[in-house]
Design a protein around this motif. Structure first.
Motif, short mmCIF file in Angstrom:
data_model
loop_
_atom_site.label_atom_id
_atom_site.label_comp_id
_atom_site.label_asym_id
_atom_site.label_seq_id
_atom_site.Cartn_x
_atom_site.Cartn_y
_atom_site.Cartn_z
N TYR A 47 0.83 -1.21 0.00
CA TYR A 47 0.00 0.00 0.00
C TYR A 47 0.87 1.27 0.00
O TYR A 47 1.62 1.51 0.95
N PRO A 48 0.80 2.10 -1.06
CA PRO A 48 1.60 3.34 -1.08
C PRO A 48 0.89 4.45 -0.31
O PRO A 48 0.24 5.33 -0.87
N ALA A 49 1.03 4.41 1.01
CA ALA A 49 0.25 5.30 1.89
C ALA A 49 0.59 6.77 1.73
O ALA A 49 -0.23 7.64 2.04
N GLU A 50 1.80 7.07 1.19
CA GLU A 50 2.22 8.49 1.07
C GLU A 50 1.61 9.19 -0.13
O GLU A 50 1.76 10.39 -0.28
N ARG A 51 0.89 8.45 -0.98
CA ARG A 51 0.29 9.06 -2.17
C ARG A 51 -1.13 9.55 -1.88
O ARG A 51 -1.77 9.10 -0.94
N LEU A 52 -1.61 10.44 -2.76
CA LEU A 52 -3.02 10.80 -2.73
C LEU A 52 -3.81 9.56 -3.13
O LEU A 52 -3.47 8.88 -4.09
N GLN A 53 -4.88 9.26 -2.40
CA GLN A 53 -5.71 8.08 -2.69
C GLN A 53 -6.98 8.55 -3.40
O GLN A 53 -7.66 9.45 -2.93
N LEU A 54 -7.28 7.91 -4.53
CA LEU A 54 -8.42 8.33 -5.34
C LEU A 54 -9.44 7.19 -5.41
O LEU A 54 -9.13 6.11 -5.91
N LEU A 55 -10.62 7.46 -4.90
CA LEU A 55 -11.68 6.44 -4.92
C LEU A 55 -12.71 6.80 -5.99
O LEU A 55 -13.34 7.85 -5.94
N GLY A 56 -12.85 5.91 -6.96
CA GLY A 56 -13.83 6.11 -8.03
C GLY A 56 -15.00 5.16 -7.89
O GLY A 56 -15.17 4.49 -6.87
N LYS A 57 -15.77 5.10 -8.95
CA LYS A 57 -16.98 4.28 -8.97
C LYS A 57 -16.65 2.80 -8.73
O LYS A 57 -17.32 2.11 -7.96
N THR A 58 -15.59 2.31 -9.38
CA THR A 58 -15.20 0.90 -9.27
C THR A 58 -14.89 0.53 -7.82
O THR A 58 -15.42 -0.46 -7.30
N GLU A 59 -14.02 1.34 -7.18
CA GLU A 59 -13.60 1.03 -5.81
C GLU A 59 -14.79 1.07 -4.84
O GLU A 59 -14.96 0.18 -4.01
N LEU A 60 -15.61 2.12 -4.97
CA LEU A 60 -16.73 2.26 -4.02
C LEU A 60 -17.84 1.24 -4.27
O LEU A 60 -18.51 0.81 -3.32
N SER A 61 -18.03 0.83 -5.52
CA SER A 61 -19.04 -0.20 -5.82
C SER A 61 -18.63 -1.52 -5.16
O SER A 61 -19.45 -2.22 -4.57
N PHE A 62 -17.33 -1.86 -5.27
CA PHE A 62 -16.83 -3.08 -4.63
C PHE A 62 -16.95 -2.98 -3.11
O PHE A 62 -17.34 -3.93 -2.43
N PHE A 63 -16.60 -1.78 -2.60
CA PHE A 63 -16.62 -1.57 -1.14
C PHE A 63 -18.01 -1.84 -0.55
O PHE A 63 -18.14 -2.40 0.53
N GLN A 64 -19.06 -1.45 -1.30
CA GLN A 64 -20.44 -1.63 -0.81
C GLN A 64 -20.81 -3.10 -0.63
O GLN A 64 -21.73 -3.43 0.12
N GLN A 65 -20.08 -4.01 -1.28
CA GLN A 65 -20.41 -5.44 -1.18
C GLN A 65 -19.79 -6.10 0.05
O GLN A 65 -20.11 -7.25 0.37
N LEU A 66 -18.90 -5.37 0.73
CA LEU A 66 -18.25 -5.94 1.92
C LEU A 66 -19.19 -5.91 3.12
O LEU A 66 -20.12 -5.09 3.18
N ASP A 67 -18.93 -6.79 4.10
CA ASP A 67 -19.75 -6.73 5.33
C ASP A 67 -19.24 -5.60 6.21
O ASP A 67 -18.14 -5.08 6.02
N SER A 68 -20.03 -5.23 7.20
CA SER A 68 -19.75 -4.02 7.98
C SER A 68 -18.41 -4.07 8.70
O SER A 68 -17.70 -3.06 8.79
N GLU A 69 -17.98 -5.26 9.19
CA GLU A 69 -16.70 -5.38 9.89
C GLU A 69 -15.54 -5.14 8.93
O GLU A 69 -14.59 -4.42 9.24
N GLU A 70 -15.64 -5.76 7.72
CA GLU A 70 -14.59 -5.59 6.71
C GLU A 70 -14.49 -4.13 6.27
O GLU A 70 -13.40 -3.58 6.11
N LYS A 71 -15.64 -3.49 6.11
CA LYS A 71 -15.66 -2.08 5.70
C LYS A 71 -14.86 -1.23 6.68
O LYS A 71 -14.04 -0.39 6.30
N LYS A 72 -15.10 -1.50 7.95
CA LYS A 72 -14.44 -0.73 9.01
C LYS A 72 -12.92 -0.93 8.98
O LYS A 72 -12.14 0.02 9.00
N ILE A 73 -12.51 -2.21 8.87
CA ILE A 73 -11.08 -2.55 8.88
C ILE A 73 -10.36 -1.94 7.68
O ILE A 73 -9.29 -1.34 7.81
N ARG A 74 -10.97 -2.07 6.50
CA ARG A 74 -10.32 -1.57 5.27
C ARG A 74 -10.12 -0.06 5.33
O ARG A 74 -9.08 0.45 4.96
#
Length: 312
Positions: A47-74
């Motif tokens: 994970y390149p933590a020092e970079r600007l992180q860009l969340l688009g439609k693809t990332e957020l659509s996948f994120f919505q499929q995770l369960d609530s515990e996984e969402k929190k951890i990620r």
């Protein structure tokens, strides 16, 4: 001192600050942008933590499929103490898990109306320009027939006076005395004047003159790519000067090699005309027309003809 902070991109791109306001002074140290799709899928090893992180439609659509515990951890793993910002594109809804984690770690969460790819490209261009390697050189930068000419030479050799003559002949001043140079690409150097002396020329005997006020807005430029360096030096009768122009001398500025011509200065030489012709000749060479080479080839042909005639 950090050259770019998160608040700079908020202002530049008119981004909405959603959460994590405490972190808007975080430095941005790289122009690389990360789209953390694989991280949201759970793989944080690289994970390149020092970079600007860009969340688009693809990332957020996948994120919505995770369960609530996984969402929190990620989202907790996404928000680190060195992450400059997390940007959500297309004005999409920001997950509450991200807001919560960002407030805890003071990572600014920003939102943009732009599409992800376009935003990524705009951010990269802006950051590459701001984070480019820079230097400052003593000299005068003038735009002559579209060629950025950096005139160098010792103090008092006549750099500013030559620039004044060039401006009077319709060319454009970029910077006098001190030229700030940044390397924007592998071989692209861009020069500009420090804010304090922009549009000003210092002429010994006259003092400081404002070129824009005297000659109008068409006589100045804010910045220009440097293509040619012309070094003025007082005529030395013991030195051999290039009379054909076959040798091409280079000077290294930051990491870029630029063509340099050495022009001797003596009374009666019209330096402005010489620089104009040097610029036009440089353009011709870039188009593949080299007068010195053509002359050399013709000379070789004549010598060969003479030799051939003598043999007969």
């Amino acid at each position: 001192m950090a050259r770019v902070r998160t608040k700079d991109i908020i202002e530049k791109f008119n981004l909405e600050l959603v959460s994590g306001e405490e972190g808007i002074n975080r430095p941005i140290t790289t122009s690389d942008i990360s789209r953390p799709g694989i991280e949201i899928a759970g793989f944080f090893t690289y994970y390149p933590a020092e970079r600007l992180q860009l969340l688009g439609k693809t990332e957020l659509s996948f994120f919505q499929q995770l369960d609530s515990e996984e969402k929190k951890i990620r989202m907790e793993k996404l928000c680190t103490d060195i992450t400059p910002a997390i940007i959500v594109s297309r004005e999409m809804g920001v997950p509450p898990e991200l807001i919560e984690a960002s407030e805890r770690e003071s990572v600014p969460v920003l939102r943009s109306h732009m599409k992800t790819t376009r935003l990524s490209s705009h951010l990269t261009n802006f950051l590459e320009s701001k984070l480019a390697p820079t230097t400052a050189m003593h000299g005068v930068l003038v735009d002559v027939y579209g060629i950025g000419v950096l005139i160098t030479g010792k103090s008092g050799v006549g750099k500013s006076e030559t620039a004044l003559e060039l401006v009077k002949r319709g060319h454009r001043l970029v910077a006098d005395d001190c030229v700030e140079i940044r390397q924007e690409d592998q071989d692209t150097l861009v020069g500009n004047a420090p804010g304090l002396i922009e549009h000003l020329l210092e002429i010994r005997g006259l003092g400081i003159i404002n070129v824009m006020t005297l000659f109008g807005a068409g006589a100045v430029r804010s910045y220009k790519r440097i293509s040619l360096v012309i070094n003025l030096e007082l005529w030395d009768q013991n030195k051999q000067y290039d009379r054909l122009g076959l040798e091409e001398e280079k000077i290294k500025i930051i990491d870029t090699d630029v063509t340099r011509l050495t022009v001797p200065v003596r009374p009666g030489r019209n330096l402005a005309v010489i620089i104009e012709v040097a610029s036009m000749n440089f353009r011709l060479k870039r188009m593949g027309i080299n007068a010195a080479e053509q002359f050399s080839n013709r000379l070789t042909d004549v010598i060969e003809d003479v030799d051939h005639h003598d043999e007969l």
